[in-house]
Design an enzyme around this catalytic site. Structure first.
Site, PDB file in Angstrom:
ATOM      1  N   GLY A 341      45.227  13.450 -32.463  1.00  0.00           N
ATOM      2  CA  GLY A 341      44.884  13.714 -31.069  1.00  0.00           C
ATOM      3  C   GLY A 341      46.098  13.648 -30.162  1.00  0.00           C
ATOM      4  O   GLY A 341      47.206  13.321 -30.605  1.00  0.00           O
ATOM      5  N   CYS A 368      48.087  11.249 -38.368  1.00  0.00           N
ATOM      6  CA  CYS A 368      48.942  11.603 -37.239  1.00  0.00           C
ATOM      7  C   CYS A 368      48.790  10.577 -36.110  1.00  0.00           C
ATOM      8  O   CYS A 368      49.255   9.462 -36.256  1.00  0.00           O
ATOM      9  CB  CYS A 368      48.685  13.036 -36.794  1.00  0.00           C
ATOM     10  SG  CYS A 368      50.159  13.777 -36.073  1.00  0.00           S
ATOM     11  N   HIS A 494      49.438  16.066 -41.581  1.00  0.00           N
ATOM     12  CA  HIS A 494      48.010  16.406 -41.635  1.00  0.00           C
ATOM     13  C   HIS A 494      47.606  16.831 -43.038  1.00  0.00           C
ATOM     14  O   HIS A 494      47.628  18.021 -43.363  1.00  0.00           O
ATOM     15  CB  HIS A 494      47.705  17.559 -40.668  1.00  0.00           C
ATOM     16  CG  HIS A 494      47.835  17.195 -39.233  1.00  0.00           C
ATOM     17  ND1 HIS A 494      46.770  16.769 -38.481  1.00  0.00           N
ATOM     18  CD2 HIS A 494      48.902  17.184 -38.429  1.00  0.00           C
ATOM     19  CE1 HIS A 494      47.175  16.516 -37.253  1.00  0.00           C
ATOM     20  NE2 HIS A 494      48.468  16.761 -37.194  1.00  0.00           N
ATOM     21  N   GLU A 496      44.769  17.084 -44.233  1.00  0.00           N
ATOM     22  CA  GLU A 496      43.514  17.860 -44.218  1.00  0.00           C
ATOM     23  C   GLU A 496      43.732  19.365 -44.289  1.00  0.00           C
ATOM     24  O   GLU A 496      42.853  20.100 -44.715  1.00  0.00           O
ATOM     25  CB  GLU A 496      42.664  17.493 -42.997  1.00  0.00           C
ATOM     26  CG  GLU A 496      43.183  17.974 -41.636  1.00  0.00           C
ATOM     27  CD  GLU A 496      44.162  17.000 -40.979  1.00  0.00           C
ATOM     28  OE1 GLU A 496      44.768  16.180 -41.692  1.00  0.00           O
ATOM     29  OE2 GLU A 496      44.336  17.086 -39.748  1.00  0.00           O
TER      30      GLU A 496
HETATM   31  N1  GLN Z   1      50.104  13.026 -29.975  1.00  0.00           N
HETATM   32  C1  GLN Z   1      50.809  12.632 -31.138  1.00  0.00           C
HETATM   33  C2  GLN Z   1      52.159  13.329 -31.234  1.00  0.00           C
HETATM   34  O1  GLN Z   1      52.374  14.337 -30.605  1.00  0.00           O
HETATM   35  C3  GLN Z   1      49.994  12.881 -32.386  1.00  0.00           C
HETATM   36  C4  GLN Z   1      49.730  14.311 -32.647  1.00  0.00           C
HETATM   37  C5  GLN Z   1      48.611  14.540 -33.628  1.00  0.00           C
HETATM   38  O2  GLN Z   1      47.806  13.651 -33.876  1.00  0.00           O
HETATM   39  N2  GLN Z   1      48.504  15.752 -34.163  1.00  0.00           N
HETATM   40  O3  GLN Z   1      53.014  12.875 -31.931  1.00  0.00           O
END
Ligand code: GLN
Length: 518
Positions: A341, A368, A494, A496
């Site tokens: 997020g 992440c 990620h 996923e």
């Molecule tokens: N906001 C966080 C970053 O930019 C995590 C990004 C994410 O969870 N995709 O590093």
């Protein structure tokens, strides 16, 4: 409606007959890519190995076909216009008036043909987003009309997906919407070759005949797509309806013997006959729309099937978790995933979820932002750095345990400027992640700006949270895990995006496994 699933299912069947297939998505919106879209608008943003931020349908293509897609597999109107306008500024059209037809349609055709020329595919499936009749999709439909002429009738095929609503009061299936949308398509000069009809109830032979007659298609070209209990059953439905055979016949391609769906059916069998059951929590702030976490949900399904386990996902809204209720909100869960997020909203709930999992020895998987929250939590409650935070949420924190990557510091534009796509990672031996991956060198996809701050690494490792995976070139921490815990892993990438039906992701598989034997 399910155009993505039908495209992926057809691709799967052609592949199972020995053809090389890829699928692309054309999206009629003006954003250059979906990277800047809020997940509430358009669901998850999928990231390809080459670092393109794309429509979530590409995730379905990869999960069904077990292939890697790329930037060229997703085209938006914004991207098309950007290319044409850049050419105009360069002077490529000097003297000419630049217009939708032919310049925009030419660029659309070029993008459609690009995949066919660059690599060796037998069939390229192009899914066009939106609905026939939309103003935005007109240039795409016109490009398809022209392509049919240019490439020839047996080299192209148009499949049109329509909805056959069921009126429960009269117990009737209605074909009028199908007739109407085919009529609209005909007005643009396109006669669909195959119709796929989405329906809740079986279509009778009379209904099929009627649609064939009114819409100028053969009876065998009226394909029923009935509601399925899982999207992974759709290829089997399409096989029964002979969508693959009808397609091959019209493209003058050989049948190549029976479709080899052995491993696929095996997966379905395991999916439908679970021996175990677990309930895990997915903590995130976009949970109202499950499409926001599409790839995570699908990865859980793949991993559940391998483990003969039905996994129920409880969606926990991170904004609704606080100091007073987190124990109660998270109790009874056999595992906790904290989702990716951006931004501050719901961040405390995510940090509390990491704390709950750590303190209660519950399997924890941070993805992440989920890793970053676990790091902040550990810094505050184990290392005693009370005000530790990520500088994304608290730019003035005295202990920036998560901080902006050096190369991100001068970046002001939001679109396509994150650390994106595949990066290598070396895994340390004798770690939980090594047990899951069973290999030292991995490549995983990224989409973030912030990273673990190596200044604090020694303190973390001395206290029991170790860097289990490191980028060999930059030394960036890719994976953190808590040694003295049943299963506590956070990843900066990620995983996923890489889980497919036939190759479920090892971390998801191991995570689900750890929730069963608990
Ligand atoms: N906001 C966080 C970053 O930019 C995590 C990004 C994410 O969870 N995709 O590093």
């Amino acid at each position: 409606m399910g155009k993505g699933i039908i495209s992926a299912s057809l691709g799967k069947l052609l592949q199972a007959r020995g053809y090389k297939v890829t699928i692309q998505k054309l999206d009629p919106y003006i954003n250059v890519d979906p990277g800047t879209l809020n997940p509430y608008e358009h669901g998850e943003c999928y990231v390809t190995a080459d670092g393109a931020e794309t429509d979530l349908d590409l995730g379905h293509y990869e999960r069904f076909l077990d292939i890697s897609t790329s930037q060229a597999n997703n085209v938006t109107t914004g991207g098309i216009y950007q290319t044409v306008i850049n050419k105009e500024r360069r002077g490529d059209y000097l003297g000419k008036t630049v217009q939708v037809i032919p310049h925009i349609t030419d660029e659309i055709k070029r993008r459609i043909k690009l995949l066919g020329t660059k690599q060796k595919f037998d069939v390229v499936i192009t899914e066009i987003g939106g609905t026939v009749g939309d103003i935005e999709s007109l240039p795409y439909i016109e490009a398809v009309r022209q392509l049919k002429w240019e490439l020839g009738v047996t080299n192209t095929l148009v499949i049109h997906l329509t909805l056959v609503p069921y009126l429960s009061t009269s117990g009737e299936l209605k074909t009028k919407p199908t007739q109407h949308s085919v009529k609209v398509l005909l007005e643009t000069g396109i006669q669909p070759n195959i119709l796929v009809l989405r329906t809740q109830k079986e279509l009778t032979i009379d209904i099929r005949r009627k649609v064939a007659l009114f819409c100028n298609v053969e009876l065998e070209s009226v394909i029923q797509s009935i509601d399925a209990s899982t999207i992974y059953e759709v290829p089997i439905h399409m096989l029964k309806e002979k969508l693959d055979l009808t397609t091959l016949k019209k493209l003058n391609l050989k049948e190549h013997g029976p479709a080899d769906l052995g491993p696929w059916k095996n997966f379905l069998k395991k999916l439908k006959n679970p021996k175990h059951y677990v309930k895990i929590g997915l903590v995130g702030k976009y949970i109202e729309l499950h499409d926001s976490y599409k790839s995570i949900n699908e990865s859980i399904i793949h991993a559940g099937a391998v483990n003969d386990c039905k996994v129920e996902v409880k969606y926990v809204h991170s904004e609704q978790i606080n100091e007073n209720n987190y124990q109660e909100k998270l109790s009874g869960l056999k595992g906790i995933i904290v989702a990716p997020g951006f931004g501050d909203r719901g961040i405390n709930g995510k940090i509390l979820a990491a704390r709950y999992a750590r303190e209660n020895n519950i399997p924890f998987f941070g993805i992440c932002l989920g890793l970053q929250c676990a790091v902040v939590e550990f810094a505050r409650n184990v290392l005693g750095l009370n005000k530790a935070h990520s500088t994304e949420m608290e730019p003035k924190t005295p202990d920036p345990v998560i901080d902006l990557m050096e190369e991100q510091k001068g970046v002001t534009e939001k679109g396509g400027t994150m650390r994106l796509g595949g990066y290598p990672c070396i895994i340390k031996m004798n770690t939980k992640v090594y047990k899951a991956y069973k290999t030292k060198k991995i490549t995983e996809r990224h989409r973030h700006r912030y990273e673990f701050n190596n200044y604090y690494l020694k303190d973390f490792e001395n206290a029991g949270m170790i860097a289990a995976g490191i980028n060999p070139g930059t030394n960036l921490v890719e994976i953190m895990e808590i040694k003295d815990h049943k299963w506590f892993i956070g990843v900066q990438f990620h995983p996923e995006y890489r889980s497919t039906v036939l190759n479920p992701h090892p971390l998801f598989v191991d995570f689900i496994k750890s929730t069963i034997t608990r």
